[in-house]
Write an enzyme that holds these catalytic residues in place. Structure first.
Site, PDB file in Angstrom:
ATOM      1  N   GLY A 173       4.354  29.361 -42.483  1.00 17.10           N
ATOM      2  CA  GLY A 173       4.273  28.536 -43.795  1.00 17.10           C
ATOM      3  C   GLY A 173       5.679  27.922 -43.781  1.00 17.10           C
ATOM      4  CB  SER A 193       4.350  27.765 -37.497  1.00 19.25           C
ATOM      5  OG  SER A 193       4.355  26.436 -38.122  1.00 19.25           O
ATOM      6  CD1 TRP A 194       8.131  30.861 -42.364  1.00 19.05           C
ATOM      7  CD2 TRP A 194       9.635  29.267 -42.086  1.00 19.05           C
ATOM      8  NE1 TRP A 194       9.220  31.312 -43.101  1.00 19.05           N
ATOM      9  CE2 TRP A 194      10.164  30.430 -42.893  1.00 19.05           C
ATOM     10  CE3 TRP A 194      10.681  28.297 -41.790  1.00 19.05           C
ATOM     11  CZ2 TRP A 194      11.377  30.394 -43.262  1.00 19.05           C
ATOM     12  CZ3 TRP A 194      11.913  28.381 -42.139  1.00 19.05           C
ATOM     13  CH2 TRP A 194      12.337  29.283 -42.972  1.00 19.05           C
ATOM     14  CG  ASP A 252       1.721  22.045 -32.837  1.00 21.34           C
ATOM     15  OD1 ASP A 252       1.520  21.393 -33.702  1.00 21.34           O
ATOM     16  OD2 ASP A 252       2.462  23.092 -32.865  1.00 21.34           O
ATOM     17  CG  HIS A 256       0.524  24.321 -35.556  1.00 21.65           C
ATOM     18  ND1 HIS A 256       1.878  24.386 -35.207  1.00 21.65           N
ATOM     19  CD2 HIS A 256       0.528  24.942 -36.855  1.00 21.65           C
ATOM     20  CE1 HIS A 256       2.516  25.094 -36.010  1.00 21.65           C
ATOM     21  NE2 HIS A 256       1.852  25.315 -36.820  1.00 21.65           N
TER      22      HIS A 256
END
Length: 320
Positions: A44, A111-112, A270, A298
């Site tokens: 996120g 990711s986050w 990505d 991604h």
């Protein structure tokens, strides 16, 4: 060694853990209660966990701990921005670790989730047995501009970019993050809903090598899109609440975690978190194993990426 997800399983324990006077975070545990603890750090910001995330960990070997970060998933209050910063989340993980009586755990995030995993490990290296990081994101301004302001991903997905910018008047498009943040924090529910859907749809459209309709349709879930877009914009307009641009890649920060076994998994195509950031992390930390998945974007759910992540988790389960 497994090359696909382990079978679906239900949490053996679920709870809402109070971490402040305002926030309660969802903590779910899966697998073997006596197994090696692993913290799953979702993306996120604002993405929340799914039971599917626990299927990357051998349930005979692991005690998988899925935590919904402040304002996300089943945590309460929903989409709340007050006292919601990177360092609040890092402190929350420590509260979870202490609450569960865990001395050290594996940390796994994409990711986050890779951003937050690095921040947590750099602050609490003594608590981390291993790091598995996917789709590396360090929240540098150049990374944000590439995806949200362009030029960058807009050159690859021009039709979805046009949808994304259509919500914002032309005069405000010089800083799309700020323009979206204004709308995502609006008191007007209709303005907030339109912005939440458009922001989320842009990320859903660009997250896989091949656009996936089911994934794209997640943006139509108003409750999910509101938390996802609103919390992301909150973090991004505040530069991740880091002291300096590039903070996580600084030599002093990497030296704090250099001894921790680490695998970096990066999709070659990505478009959300382009490979340059993963490469910059590997250059700063050559001791970490670096895996580029050739036919992947991604998402963690693309076949080659999923396989690499499960293999990494299986290998780390063998650590003494």
């Amino acid at each position: 060694m497994a090359t696909k997800l382990y079978p679906p399983l239900k949490p053996y324990k679920s709870e809402l853990l109070p971490v402040s006077d305002l926030h309660k975070i969802s903590v779910k545990q899966f697998g073997n209660a006596q197994g090696q603890p692993v913290l799953f750090v979702h993306g996120g910001p604002g993405g929340g966990c799914d039971a599917r995330d626990a299927q990357r960990f051998d349930p005979a070997q692991y005690r998988a701990i899925l935590v919904d970060q402040r304002g996300s998933g089943d945590s309460l209050p929903h989409a709340e921005l007050t006292d919601n910063t990177t360092w609040h989340l890092v402190d929350d993980f420590e509260k979870v670790r202490e609450h569960l009586g865990i001395e050290k755990w594996h940390v796994f995030g994409g990711s986050w989730g890779s951003t937050l995993s690095l921040a947590y490990a750099q602050k609490h290296p003594e608590c981390v047995r291993s790091l598995t990081l996917r789709g590396i994101f360090t929240l540098r301004r150049a990374e944000l501009d590439y995806f949200y302001n362009g030029p960058g991903t807009n050159f690859i997905f021009p039709e979805y970019w046009d949808e994304y910018i259509a919500v914002i008047p032309e005069a405000e498009r010089g800083d799309m993050i700020a323009a979206y943040y204004k709308r995502l924090t609006s008191d007007d529910a209709a303005v907030r809903a339109e912005a939440g859907r458009a922001w989320s749809r842009w990320e859903m459209a660009t997250s896989r090598l091949h656009v996936n309709k089911d994934y794209l349709d997640r943006a139509d879930d108003a409750e999910f899109a509101d938390a996802f877009a609103r919390i992301e914009a909150h973090y991004f307009v505040n530069a991740g609440f880091f002291e300096r641009d590039g903070y996580l890649l600084e030599r002093a920060q990497i030296d704090r975690i250099r001894h921790i076994p680490c695998v970096i998994v990066q999709g070659a195509y990505d478009m959300v978190c382009p490979p340059k950031t993963a490469w910059d992390l590997h250059k700063a930390w050559p001791e970490a194993k670096y895996i580029v998945v050739p036919a992947a974007g991604h998402s963690a759910m693309e076949e080659g990426t999923e396989r690499a992540l499960i293999e990494a988790a299986d290998e780390f389960a063998k650590l003494p």
